[in-house]
Write an enzyme that holds these catalytic residues in place. Structure first.
Site, PDB file in Angstrom:
ATOM      1  N   HIS A   1      -3.286   3.234  -4.682  1.00  0.00           N
ATOM      2  CA  HIS A   1      -2.344   3.044  -3.354  1.00  0.00           C
ATOM      3  C   HIS A   1      -0.894   2.293  -3.697  1.00  0.00           C
ATOM      4  O   HIS A   1      -0.632   1.217  -3.104  1.00  0.00           O
ATOM      5  CB  HIS A   1      -3.206   1.680  -2.890  1.00  0.00           C
ATOM      6  CG  HIS A   1      -4.469   2.430  -2.131  1.00  0.00           C
ATOM      7  ND1 HIS A   1      -4.383   2.954  -1.203  1.00  0.00           N
ATOM      8  CD2 HIS A   1      -5.697   2.262  -2.241  1.00  0.00           C
ATOM      9  CE1 HIS A   1      -5.742   3.280  -0.523  1.00  0.00           C
ATOM     10  NE2 HIS A   1      -6.622   3.152  -1.470  1.00  0.00           N
TER      11      HIS A   1
ATOM     12  N   ASP B   1      -8.968  -0.649  -6.007  1.00  0.00           N
ATOM     13  CA  ASP B   1      -9.928   0.402  -5.295  1.00  0.00           C
ATOM     14  C   ASP B   1      -9.133   1.745  -5.464  1.00  0.00           C
ATOM     15  O   ASP B   1      -7.933   1.900  -5.401  1.00  0.00           O
ATOM     16  CB  ASP B   1     -10.050  -0.152  -3.759  1.00  0.00           C
ATOM     17  CG  ASP B   1      -8.854  -0.153  -2.981  1.00  0.00           C
ATOM     18  OD1 ASP B   1      -8.018  -0.606  -3.504  1.00  0.00           O
ATOM     19  OD2 ASP B   1      -8.787   0.244  -2.034  1.00  0.00           O
ATOM     20  N   GLU B   2      -9.857   2.638  -5.128  1.00  0.00           N
ATOM     21  CA  GLU B   2      -9.589   4.247  -4.712  1.00  0.00           C
ATOM     22  C   GLU B   2      -8.383   4.710  -5.689  1.00  0.00           C
ATOM     23  O   GLU B   2      -7.184   5.022  -5.158  1.00  0.00           O
ATOM     24  CB  GLU B   2      -9.233   4.109  -3.333  1.00  0.00           C
ATOM     25  CG  GLU B   2     -10.413   4.054  -2.411  1.00  0.00           C
ATOM     26  CD  GLU B   2     -10.151   4.014  -0.849  1.00  0.00           C
ATOM     27  OE1 GLU B   2     -11.131   4.435  -0.004  1.00  0.00           O
ATOM     28  OE2 GLU B   2      -9.080   3.428  -0.660  1.00  0.00           O
TER      29      GLU B   2
ATOM     30  N   ASP C   1       0.766  -1.258   0.095  1.00  0.00           N
ATOM     31  CA  ASP C   1      -0.031  -0.130  -0.014  1.00  0.00           C
ATOM     32  C   ASP C   1       0.834   1.030   0.193  1.00  0.00           C
ATOM     33  O   ASP C   1       2.026   1.151  -0.045  1.00  0.00           O
ATOM     34  CB  ASP C   1      -0.994  -0.002   1.449  1.00  0.00           C
ATOM     35  CG  ASP C   1      -2.413   0.516   0.842  1.00  0.00           C
ATOM     36  OD1 ASP C   1      -2.347   1.720   0.489  1.00  0.00           O
ATOM     37  OD2 ASP C   1      -3.263  -0.155   0.961  1.00  0.00           O
TER      38      ASP C   1
ATOM     39  N   THR D   1      -5.128  -1.202   9.108  1.00  0.00           N
ATOM     40  CA  THR D   1      -4.491  -0.982  10.331  1.00  0.00           C
ATOM     41  C   THR D   1      -3.896   0.386  10.723  1.00  0.00           C
ATOM     42  O   THR D   1      -3.003   0.411  11.432  1.00  0.00           O
ATOM     43  CB  THR D   1      -3.239  -2.027  10.364  1.00  0.00           C
ATOM     44  OG1 THR D   1      -2.452  -1.990   9.351  1.00  0.00           O
ATOM     45  CG2 THR D   1      -3.790  -3.419  10.536  1.00  0.00           C
ATOM     46  N   GLU D   2      -4.570   1.369   9.964  1.00  0.00           N
ATOM     47  CA  GLU D   2      -4.054   2.624  10.269  1.00  0.00           C
ATOM     48  C   GLU D   2      -3.974   2.949  11.704  1.00  0.00           C
ATOM     49  O   GLU D   2      -2.948   3.573  12.310  1.00  0.00           O
ATOM     50  CB  GLU D   2      -4.973   3.709   9.758  1.00  0.00           C
ATOM     51  CG  GLU D   2      -4.961   3.941   8.103  1.00  0.00           C
ATOM     52  CD  GLU D   2      -5.974   2.931   7.457  1.00  0.00           C
ATOM     53  OE1 GLU D   2      -6.489   1.803   8.006  1.00  0.00           O
ATOM     54  OE2 GLU D   2      -6.355   3.186   6.356  1.00  0.00           O
TER      55      GLU D   2
ATOM     56  N   TYR E   1     -16.151  -4.345   8.369  1.00  0.00           N
ATOM     57  CA  TYR E   1     -15.075  -3.618   8.616  1.00  0.00           C
ATOM     58  C   TYR E   1     -14.699  -3.576   9.985  1.00  0.00           C
ATOM     59  O   TYR E   1     -15.108  -2.754  10.984  1.00  0.00           O
ATOM     60  CB  TYR E   1     -15.274  -2.350   8.010  1.00  0.00           C
ATOM     61  CG  TYR E   1     -14.572  -1.999   6.573  1.00  0.00           C
ATOM     62  CD1 TYR E   1     -15.000  -3.097   5.812  1.00  0.00           C
ATOM     63  CD2 TYR E   1     -13.844  -1.184   6.080  1.00  0.00           C
ATOM     64  CE1 TYR E   1     -14.656  -3.191   4.166  1.00  0.00           C
ATOM     65  CE2 TYR E   1     -13.233  -1.270   4.642  1.00  0.00           C
ATOM     66  CZ  TYR E   1     -13.624  -2.398   3.943  1.00  0.00           C
ATOM     67  OH  TYR E   1     -13.291  -2.018   2.705  1.00  0.00           O
TER      68      TYR E   1
HETATM   69  C1  ACM Z   1     -11.139  -0.581   0.635  1.00  0.00           C
HETATM   70  O1  ACM Z   1     -11.545  -0.422   2.047  1.00  0.00           O
HETATM   71  N1  ACM Z   1     -10.326   0.510   0.332  1.00  0.00           N
HETATM   72  C2  ACM Z   1     -11.213  -1.648  -0.084  1.00  0.00           C
END
Ligand code: ACM
Length: 761
Positions: free
Chosen positions: A268, A330-331, A195, A473-474, A422
């Site tokens: 990412h 993603d994102e 990431d 895990t931020e 989540y």
């Molecule tokens: C995600 O939570 N960005 C997959």
């Protein structure tokens, strides 16, 4: 022959034992709950000389975890394979006749224990036996309660994810995580290895991925939404060598767990870009990020990038034996691609539908490459946008919509919606909780999840492989905190993944879970006791609110005080609802004598004219953020930051129009709303808000604003001072921000609007 024997032993059991009328969760505390369990009276005595006999030595591997845990948890040692003929025995044999792939049958009576199953089934059956071990009549002895069990999973994908990029967890910690999964019959480990904040897997061809990409200069302190940003100034990092990865894979294999490694692309990717900047869109300096969120710097869709990714994936595919490789997806912000001449040329050259088409083209190339390596790609639900190559699977995280669309299009799906899966969200509303990203996902909500959406028909439902929880895990800096976030929510998820929904029920689950807490204690696992916390429920009455307090704790009693300090054992026992009129503060806790069994409950209720008054909403909030319903807006509770869902109502792209009936004509001078701003969770302050008043609830006029400047107690407040006016009804219209701006998480999507309270003063 074996089947006949098996049927015979079942008949003997049924005839010889007295069937208990009741299935007692304390006597059979198995999680996930078996598909069928017939309870009998009588017990099998697990005296110290009990033996385990396996039909074939190839089954020994299935017994290792069981033997180790029996010794660790109960100091029980079994004679393994060596019997003299007189000792009580657990007989284990391989037999998959008539059983689903991971199924097993288990028969326990006074005279012995028989376990049959596939290899995985035997492994799971032994975990069931382990959970059934309980103290015998004499001190220091143990027994198994008689029963017959036929068991198999509902879903083939029973997943747990772990992000090792935001914070790094050692090989030994990952192995502990796998062991926890195996105890609850979870079988798929999604290892999020790369990431923006770190690249964690050795790639022989590209050593800079770990020599540079695995290390960041520093890490953000506190929550992402706090301003200004503060950093700890401490270099941070770590990675796994390929040998270490192989060791983890071997261990997972012994636990019947498949590992799905994730290599994120095309977004990412800051760590990859910091190591190999030529993979980027522009000639700039990249760095491994020390803060969280979504970054504009993404991979360039160039031949150089594809060659690089293919070499990386070739090494990954050779290491991991499982079918799936996760490719993220993603994102991925499109700003760089919009501004890059090369990307615009690619779009023209391949006649793609803009930047979204370019992302789809990117992902399709990778999906096809993995196909050529005999692997299947899986990605986050964004990979559906612009069309997805056949054979790729989808992980539905932004709700269930992506999963539904994917199943309808014939793609395999794993359900992992933020609303229920989540595990980085708060599990408790207790203000003493350790810092988390936000959101509110209590155990009961995890337990309530059904991963098969009603809108799918029978053919489409077959594409739902299963369910998975994600642990980002931020805000999880160490392994103790990992334990806290997954226990006991993983236990609830295991039942979602394994057990038919018709036989699930929350209250008995909590009864069984209570027995598991002894195991957590023995294993020194740091687990959350939030399931025993005090659950507030509000009931509107003529005079105000009745506050009802309850708990799932099987022991102790709720003690509380009004307007006092922390609760003492000398405080009042809660026997019925407390009448609130606004301005009170209530503290409560579950006490067993002097022992505190729950986290403390403490809540201040603000006093204002609309406290406890009825509210009607023109448009209902999103079902996921509507825990307390319309009454939330006048319950006197100002939602906290970081937010937990229950104190907030959330609308996605809709305006909040709330009409409050004050009950009688009143003088109004000020209206103040509590709203939330948390861009990391796609939540934005409203664009505007307006107030209208009425005496009859039919004819509303705009309230006249006074020239006074409002003063806010906090950033979360928006207020409008009014020229004093008489009214019974107040209509408040709160208009959300249109769209999330570029460069922010969720860019281009509607912004969420979160409202906690409307105060009328
Ligand atoms: C995600 O939570 N960005 C997959």
């Amino acid at each position: 022959m074996k089947t006949t024997l098996r049927l015979l032993s079942m008949c003997v059991l049924l005839l010889s034992a007295n069937v208990h009328a009741q299935y007692n969760p304390q006597r059979y505390p198995v999680i996930p709950k078996p598909q069928t369990l017939l309870p009998f009276s009588g017990n099998f005595d697990l005296s110290s000389n009990a033996a385990i006999v396996v039909e074939h030595k190839s089954l020994k591997k299935e017994c290792h975890l069981f033997l180790r845990q029996a010794q660790e948890l109960f100091n029980l040692r079994f004679n393994f394979g060596k019997i003299s003929g007189n000792e009580p025995c657990i007989f284990i044999s391989y037999d998959s006749t008539g059983l689903p792939p991971e199924g097993y049958e288990l028969y326990i009576n006074r005279d012995g224990v028989n376990l049959y199953g596939t290899k995985a089934g035997i492994f799971y059956g032994l975990q069931t036996i382990l959970q059934l071990i309980q103290p015998g009549e004499r001190a220091g002895t143990f027994m198994l309660p008689s029963c017959s069990i036929i068991d198999y999973p509902r879903f083939t994908w029973r997943g747990m994810h772990l992000d090792v990029a935001r914070h790094f967890f050692t090989k030994e910690e990952v192995k502990s995580y796998l062991r926890y999964m195996a105890m609850y019959k979870m079988n798929t480990f999604h290892w999020h290895l790369t990431d923006d904040q770190g690249w964690r897997i050795e790639i022989k061809k590209y050593p800079r991925l770990t020599s540079v990409g695995a290390w960041r200069k520093q890490t953000l302190i506190g929550h992402f939404s706090e301003e200004p940003d503060r950093y700890d100034g401490i270099p941070y990092g770590g990675f796994y060598t390929q040998n270490e990865i192989r060791e983890v894979i071997r261990y997972a294999d012994s636990l019947h767990i498949t590992i799905v490694p994730e290599i994120e692309m095309p977004g990412h990717a800051s760590a990859m870009l910091a190591a190999y900047p030529h993979l980027g869109n522009f000639d700039v300096k990249y760095e491994v990020q020390g803060t969280w969120g979504v970054f504009n710097e993404v991979l360039s869709p160039s031949d150089t990038t594809f060659e690089f990714l293919e070499n990386v994936l070739t090494e990954v595919a050779a290491l991991f034996p499982g079918k799936y490789i996760h490719i993220g997806g993603d994102e991925c912000p499109k700003t760089e691609w919009e501004n890059s001449m090369f990307c615009q040329n690619q779009i023209r050259k391949f006649a793609l539908d803009g930047e979204k088409g370019l992302q789809s083209w990117f992902i399709t190339r990778i999906v096809k490459f993995l196909d050529s390596k005999g692997k299947k790609a899986i990605g986050w639900d964004e990979i559906l946008e612009g069309g997805l190559a056949k054979g790729a699977a989808v992980m539905s995280w932004r709700g269930e919509e992506g999963g539904i669309a994917a199943a309808k299009a014939g793609h395999n799906v794993v359900m992992t919606p933020g609303s229920h899966c989540y595990f980085d969200y708060y599990q408790s509303q207790n203000p003493g909780e350790p810092l988390a990203i936000g959101g509110y996902l209590p155990v009961e909500k995890v337990y309530s999840y059904n991963p098969v959406p009603q809108v799918l028909n029978a053919d489409e439902r077959r594409f739902i492989l299963g369910v998975q929880a994600n642990l980002w895990t931020e805000y999880i800096p160490d392994f103790r905190q990992v334990q806290y976030m997954i226990f006991p929510r993983m236990c609830a998820l295991s039942e979602v993944a394994w057990t038919r929904s018709e036989i699930k029920s929350y209250q008995p689950f909590v009864g069984r879970l209570t027995a598991h807490m002894n195991t957590f204690d023995r294993m020194k696992i740091n687990y959350s006791k939030s399931i025993f916390e005090i659950i507030p429920r509000f009931e509107k009455t003529e005079e105000g609110f009745l506050l009802h307090l309850s708990t799932y704790s099987p022991l102790g009693e709720i003690k509380y005080n009004l307007n006092g300090d922390s609760v003492q054992h000398t405080d009042a026992v809660y026997t019925g609802p407390i009448l609130l009129k606004g301005g009170e503060s209530v503290s409560a806790v579950v006490l067993n004598g002097m022992q505190r069994l729950s986290p403390g409950y403490a809540q201040k209720f603000k006093s204002h004219q609309a406290f406890g008054k009825s509210v009607t909403l023109k448009k209902a909030p999103s079902p996921n953020y509507n825990t307390g319903g319309a009454a939330t807006l006048t319950d006197g509770i100002i939602g906290r930051r970081p937010w937990t869902g229950a104190q907030w109502l959330g609308w996605w792209g809709d305006t909040c129009i709330a009409t409050i009936d004050l009950g009688k004509e009143s003088t109004i001078g000020f209206v103040e709303i509590s709203v939330l701003h948390d861009p990391g969770s796609w939540i934005y302050f409203p664009k505007d808000f307006q107030i209208e008043v009425s005496t009859d609830g039919q004819n509303f006029v705009k309230a006249e604003q006074s020239k006074r400047q409002p003063e806010y107690a906090s950033l979360q407040k928006r207020g409008i001072p009014l020229v004093r006016t008489q009214a019974r009804f107040v209509r408040v219209t709160i208009i959300p921000e249109n769209e999330i701006p570029e460069g922010q998480p969720g860019a281009g999507h509607p912004a969420w609007l979160f409202v906690s309270e409307i105060e009328v003063l």
